[in-house]
Design a protein around this motif. Sequence first.
Motif, mmCIF file in Angstrom:
data_model
loop_
_atom_site.group_PDB
_atom_site.id
_atom_site.type_symbol
_atom_site.label_atom_id
_atom_site.label_comp_id
_atom_site.label_asym_id
_atom_site.label_seq_id
_atom_site.Cartn_x
_atom_site.Cartn_y
_atom_site.Cartn_z
ATOM 1 N N UNK A 159 -1.502 -1.149 -4.174
ATOM 2 C CA UNK A 159 -2.761 -0.425 -3.954
ATOM 3 C C UNK A 159 -2.446 1.005 -3.520
ATOM 4 N N UNK A 160 -3.108 1.963 -4.163
ATOM 5 C CA UNK A 160 -2.850 3.376 -3.881
ATOM 6 C C UNK A 160 -4.026 3.997 -3.135
ATOM 7 N N UNK A 161 -3.736 4.610 -2.001
ATOM 8 C CA UNK A 161 -4.766 5.241 -1.185
ATOM 9 C C UNK A 161 -4.981 6.680 -1.633
ATOM 10 N N UNK A 162 -6.221 7.098 -1.811
ATOM 11 C CA UNK A 162 -6.490 8.504 -2.173
ATOM 12 C C UNK A 162 -5.913 9.453 -1.128
ATOM 13 N N UNK B 230 0.841 -1.191 0.000
ATOM 14 C CA UNK B 230 0.000 0.000 0.000
ATOM 15 C C UNK B 230 0.879 1.245 0.000
ATOM 16 N N UNK B 231 0.503 2.215 -0.829
ATOM 17 C CA UNK B 231 1.192 3.498 -0.900
ATOM 18 C C UNK B 231 0.150 4.584 -1.116
ATOM 19 N N UNK B 232 0.567 5.841 -1.017
ATOM 20 C CA UNK B 232 -0.377 6.929 -1.242
ATOM 21 C C UNK B 232 -0.508 7.213 -2.733
ATOM 22 N N UNK B 233 -1.578 7.894 -3.079
ATOM 23 C CA UNK B 233 -1.941 8.140 -4.480
ATOM 24 C C UNK B 233 -0.823 8.786 -5.283
ATOM 25 N N UNK B 234 -0.145 9.770 -4.687
ATOM 26 C CA UNK B 234 0.920 10.480 -5.390
ATOM 27 C C UNK B 234 2.280 10.177 -4.765
ATOM 28 N N UNK B 235 2.466 8.951 -4.306
ATOM 29 C CA UNK B 235 3.721 8.557 -3.675
ATOM 30 C C UNK B 235 4.822 8.324 -4.689
ATOM 31 N N UNK B 236 6.041 8.175 -4.204
ATOM 32 C CA UNK B 236 7.229 7.986 -5.032
ATOM 33 C C UNK B 236 7.060 6.760 -5.925
ATOM 34 N N UNK B 237 7.318 6.918 -7.206
ATOM 35 C CA UNK B 237 7.007 5.871 -8.189
ATOM 36 C C UNK B 237 7.822 4.597 -8.018
#
Length: 362
Positions: free
Chosen positions: A129-132, A108-115
């Motif tokens: 999975x990306x969290x809004x 799990x990472x954030x929506x605009x996290x490091x690619x």
Amino acid sequence: MSRTPAARPEVFSVAPYVGGESKLPGVEKPLKLSSNEGAFGPPPSAITAMAEAAANMHRYPDGSSAALRHEIGAKFGLDPARIVCGNGSDELLVLLIQSYGGPGTELIMSEHGFSVYEIAGKIAGCTVKKAPETNLTTDVDAMLALVTPATRMVFLANPNNPTGTLLPQSEMLRLRENLPADVLLVIDAAYSEYVDRPDYDPGVALVDAGENTVMTRTFSKIFGMGGARLGWAYAPPAIADVLNRVRPPFPVNNFAAAAGIAALREPGWLERGRAHNTQAKRRLAERLTQTGLTVYPSEANFILVDFGTEDHAIAADEHLRAQGIIVRRVKSYGLPQCLRITIGTDDECNRVATAMAEFRRG
């Protein structure tokens, strides 16, 4: 029928990582503000130490980076036995994903996290999975809502790249407390040295509080050593043991280790870099805001500027390029209407502000 070697299908599920551009056609020395590199380059003592290390380039380095780990521990008040050094913090992030992820697991990472989290996770076979986010900031509740029995890792950059936003320590604690104990929380603190807030903790407290959190750091930003590829992790003993088992035999070369030790010893380097960044970032943000642009608050050494539409952002980028200035488009991070601009020297920031004012008038 001819046959050729076939790579694992996960390899083709991601696009290659693309770093910040450094060249412009027809421009001999462009102003590169696309990679969040330190405004002043490396400390002079680091350059000297690297040159002196050349005499022993025929010798293999110490695979454990003992001298460097000791110096990091002394600088930041950490136990060197719980520090693992790598070829940039990227390598350590990848090793953690390879060690604790794999097919059937979730990251799990954030929506605009490091690619890199997504790239390394998918290649390892994880479901990413990306969290809004809320106001371009990591949303703890959104992250927790994605957790399932298959979740093995949560990655969070604090401050975040490319948004520059910061999660307060109270929210970091709430995240860790509500994650299952067997879920590894990785705090990517690459920009921690730039944070100028007394209530900030880069991850040390959470690492020390249990057995399931890791903090990663880098020499690529405030120490100006991006080209040397040097990073480190601070972890509980069991996780440090895992990293030491899976790391390459010699992850840090002699030149980078010598330069890193010297950089840590350079008097006042970190403090001067932080003070400059705080002031220069504020001035640049103010000047761009005065032109009517939206500049998001940033705790790192860059700002994220919102131009309203992707077309407007592209036009602004082209105008900057015509002035010999390279910044970073962040469409790949889901922010096509934005440009990320590294904080350089005062003269460099002035060039950006002047060029943007010209663009807005036009």
